[in-house]
Design an enzyme around this catalytic site. Sequence first.
Site, mmCIF file in Angstrom:
data_model
loop_
_atom_site.group_PDB
_atom_site.id
_atom_site.type_symbol
_atom_site.label_atom_id
_atom_site.label_comp_id
_atom_site.label_asym_id
_atom_site.label_seq_id
_atom_site.Cartn_x
_atom_site.Cartn_y
_atom_site.Cartn_z
ATOM 1 N N LYS A 152 5.018 4.484 -9.693
ATOM 2 C CA LYS A 152 3.705 4.343 -9.042
ATOM 3 C C LYS A 152 2.609 4.138 -10.087
ATOM 4 O O LYS A 152 1.702 3.328 -9.922
ATOM 5 C CB LYS A 152 3.424 5.584 -8.191
ATOM 6 C CG LYS A 152 4.404 5.719 -7.022
ATOM 7 C CD LYS A 152 4.367 7.104 -6.405
ATOM 8 C CE LYS A 152 5.358 7.233 -5.252
ATOM 9 N NZ LYS A 152 5.545 8.606 -4.777
ATOM 10 N N GLU A 179 0.814 -1.219 0.000
ATOM 11 C CA GLU A 179 0.000 0.000 0.000
ATOM 12 C C GLU A 179 0.850 1.273 0.000
ATOM 13 O O GLU A 179 0.528 2.258 -0.671
ATOM 14 C CB GLU A 179 -0.916 -0.010 1.239
ATOM 15 C CG GLU A 179 -1.929 1.097 1.275
ATOM 16 C CD GLU A 179 -2.897 1.026 0.112
ATOM 17 O OE1 GLU A 179 -3.781 0.179 0.121
ATOM 18 O OE2 GLU A 179 -2.753 1.845 -0.826
#
Length: 437
Positions: free
Chosen positions: A207, A131
């Site tokens: 990302k 996460e």
Amino acid sequence: MAEALRVGIAGLGTVGASVARVLRDKAAELTRQCGREIVVTAVSARDRSRDRGVDLSGAKWFDDPIELAEKADIDVFVELIGGDEGAARSCVSAALAAGRHVVTANKALLAKHGVALAEVAEKKGVLLNYEAAVAGGIPVIKTMREAMAGNSVNRVFGILNGTCNYILTRMEAEGLTFEACLKDAQRLGYAEADPTFDIEGNDTAHKLAILTSLAFGTRIASDDIYLEGISNITQADIRAAGELGYRIKLLGVAQRTESGIEQRVHPTMVPTASVIAQVHGVTNAVAIETDILGELLLSGPGAGGNATASAVVGDIADIAKSRPGFQHGPVFGRPAKELRPYKKAQMRSHAGGYFIRLTVHDRTGVFAAIAKRMADNDISLESIVQHANGSDGVSEKTVILVTHETTEAAVRKAVDGVTKDGHLTDKPQVIRIERAG
Ligand code: HSE
């Protein structure tokens, strides 16, 4: 009560120390939430003597993170070393091979080796949680992987680098130089070890590559991302954007198109009135557009020790709550072996509006020549602004064009043409405009 979950942490920098502190300070609450204790039983870092503001005396010290991964009495290996190769890759591979759950904040590692690591984790029946790797404290992985089951994503885009957003925000609000803002971001612990990874867009690209895989069920394709950073953005661009009702943000965008998937990272003009334009400072935001849910925007702290630690601790808590046969599904939302090949859409076919800033000689016919190059390439103009440049006697003008939707290929051809015409006194600046609500 079930036995305590034993955690080993490799890497005790800003994030690692924050994780250890949160696990200690929130121990009672976490035990109530998870139904078992979470205990840090082993740690590893480069410098044993450094004061990290947290008591680690109860944990066994390992000089070598790979030894920790393989031999320590742990259930979960937390990798906070960073880097796509070297120690980080070796110890994550070793931990998975030894059948341990892994939690990592390492976007570079996942962007490069994520699918291979997921295959091992899935074969071993352990969790690989990440996460904190995307958008710091924002629970975007959980949202996309678990909460949006059944949705088909059309576009995902966002502000994924706190350092760049911090720099752009302060440049705009305070008229500061790029360098001064970057220094502050480093001092505050937002920037990567090598800050060129932030400002040249690589960190955003890592990302984005992960989000693209989750969004479209494709293999991670971090080498297929069109990349432009923010180091060429000037006060002139920021001011011109403001005058025209836009704000400049470094966005990562992944979009389904007729010819494949577009993945791009570049400075972007977003309408000042849009929600994403209100995301300031180190805050990150991710917008997801799907067929069932419609549009979702998540925003929150994207960098810094505590925000990142919040996501890491959440991942550890998920492992504490999981039990064999009851986990949250495949690492990237679909079994790693079933991820589809990534089909790249070429950047030259990108369709959208463009901001073009030209510095030109102030002489007859220049404007007409620019207009002709645009018309020759079928580019329709939404607005045109012209400014005198200073009062130092140099006869220069700034011409700013905002186009209606056109293609990257057309804009490149038109701007090449204007450059060849010999009217420019400086490099042309081209910034893409992104549709945002
Ligand atoms: N350097 C990163 C950023 C840290 O500025 O967002 C979080 O990945």
